[in-house]
Design a protein around this motif. Sequence first.
Motif, PDB file in Angstrom:
ATOM      1  N   VAL A  49       4.858   5.712  -2.053  1.00  0.00           N
ATOM      2  CA  VAL A  49       5.588   6.649  -1.199  1.00  0.00           C
ATOM      3  C   VAL A  49       7.065   6.302  -1.166  1.00  0.00           C
ATOM      4  O   VAL A  49       7.932   7.192  -1.250  1.00  0.00           O
ATOM      5  CB  VAL A  49       4.995   6.650   0.223  1.00  0.00           C
ATOM      6  N   TRP A  50       7.383   5.000  -1.064  1.00  0.00           N
ATOM      7  CA  TRP A  50       8.779   4.578  -1.039  1.00  0.00           C
ATOM      8  C   TRP A  50       9.467   4.860  -2.366  1.00  0.00           C
ATOM      9  O   TRP A  50      10.696   5.027  -2.422  1.00  0.00           O
ATOM     10  CB  TRP A  50       8.874   3.089  -0.717  1.00  0.00           C
ATOM     11  N   ARG A  90       0.817  -1.215   0.000  1.00  0.00           N
ATOM     12  CA  ARG A  90       0.000   0.000   0.000  1.00  0.00           C
ATOM     13  C   ARG A  90       0.852   1.266   0.000  1.00  0.00           C
ATOM     14  O   ARG A  90       0.422   2.307  -0.514  1.00  0.00           O
ATOM     15  CB  ARG A  90      -0.928  -0.004   1.209  1.00  0.00           C
ATOM     16  N   THR A  91       2.038   1.208   0.578  1.00  0.00           N
ATOM     17  CA  THR A  91       2.890   2.399   0.658  1.00  0.00           C
ATOM     18  C   THR A  91       4.002   2.380  -0.382  1.00  0.00           C
ATOM     19  O   THR A  91       4.953   3.166  -0.275  1.00  0.00           O
ATOM     20  CB  THR A  91       3.513   2.508   2.060  1.00  0.00           C
ATOM     21  N   GLY A 146       4.051  11.171   4.025  1.00  0.00           N
ATOM     22  CA  GLY A 146       3.261  10.268   3.203  1.00  0.00           C
ATOM     23  C   GLY A 146       2.891   8.958   3.872  1.00  0.00           C
ATOM     24  O   GLY A 146       1.753   8.485   3.741  1.00  0.00           O
ATOM     25  N   LEU A 147       3.825   8.353   4.618  1.00  0.00           N
ATOM     26  CA  LEU A 147       3.550   7.045   5.215  1.00  0.00           C
ATOM     27  C   LEU A 147       2.383   7.061   6.191  1.00  0.00           C
ATOM     28  O   LEU A 147       1.485   6.216   6.090  1.00  0.00           O
ATOM     29  CB  LEU A 147       4.817   6.512   5.891  1.00  0.00           C
ATOM     30  N   VAL A 181      -1.002   7.364   4.354  1.00  0.00           N
ATOM     31  CA  VAL A 181      -1.449   6.148   3.678  1.00  0.00           C
ATOM     32  C   VAL A 181      -1.898   5.099   4.687  1.00  0.00           C
ATOM     33  O   VAL A 181      -2.953   4.471   4.530  1.00  0.00           O
ATOM     34  CB  VAL A 181      -0.324   5.599   2.785  1.00  0.00           C
ATOM     35  N   VAL A 182      -1.107   4.906   5.747  1.00  0.00           N
ATOM     36  CA  VAL A 182      -1.435   3.881   6.740  1.00  0.00           C
ATOM     37  C   VAL A 182      -2.761   4.182   7.427  1.00  0.00           C
ATOM     38  O   VAL A 182      -3.588   3.285   7.651  1.00  0.00           O
ATOM     39  CB  VAL A 182      -0.291   3.769   7.766  1.00  0.00           C
TER      40      VAL A 182
END
Length: 263
Positions: free
Chosen positions: A72-73, A68-69, A121-122, A125-126
Amino acid sequence: MTAIASTITTPTLRAIDRVNPVAKLAAALVLAAVLVLTIDWVSAAVALGCELVLFLFVGLSPRIFFSRTALVWIAAPATGLTTLLYGKAAGAEYWSFGLIQITDGSIGLAIATTLRVLAIGLPAVVLFITVDPTDLADGLAQVVRLPARFVLGGLAGLRLVGLFIEDWRALELARRARGIADGHVLRRLAGQAFALLVLSIRRGSKLATAMEARGFGAPTPRTWARPSPFGLREWALIALGLGIALLAAGVSIATGSWNFVLA
């Protein structure tokens, strides 16, 4: 048998699942609002470290978390690389070619930018992995007190987003069956995108007419089928986000690394 069936069909809710979506949105915004005020690696590193520790208690499996992330990574190093090559030149210069200059200043700015993108961002998203659009709409209308017509219209539009992929595939198969999908790639994509736009406008018009006929646009106060509670759990999440932001800012100021973006 009923108890066994309910145990099988009802998933176990994690603590983060029970939190009101409005609180998740507020916590992410509070954290982002503080981190965007400065570009330094200390504040971003402190915030990211605290977040990574808290992610262990969210209850997400590593596969779900990284899938899901993933964007972002990918976006964080890409942003850092751009800043490294074209960032503000300061200090010793290590390599240059045309407009590209790698210096001490661009390296520090690239590290700070990469960490800041991850720190902002993390958690966003989480926190929104488990948010249901209907629950978010209930919270925006009952907690934030946004206009019901605006909330319901946004919810209806968001529900239609999932149909875009199906419509795109159906259009692709239909155009291929008619023999008009073998031309130039850009021309084919442009024609298919225009067809999808026309189909979306027609569907949106029909949905708007149906909702108006059912009284969704009435000026009278609405009632809501599902309550949207906002209590201690929600305030604790917001306080946690604010605490991480203040801790990151405090450590950055104490170490002299705070770099106010508007200064």
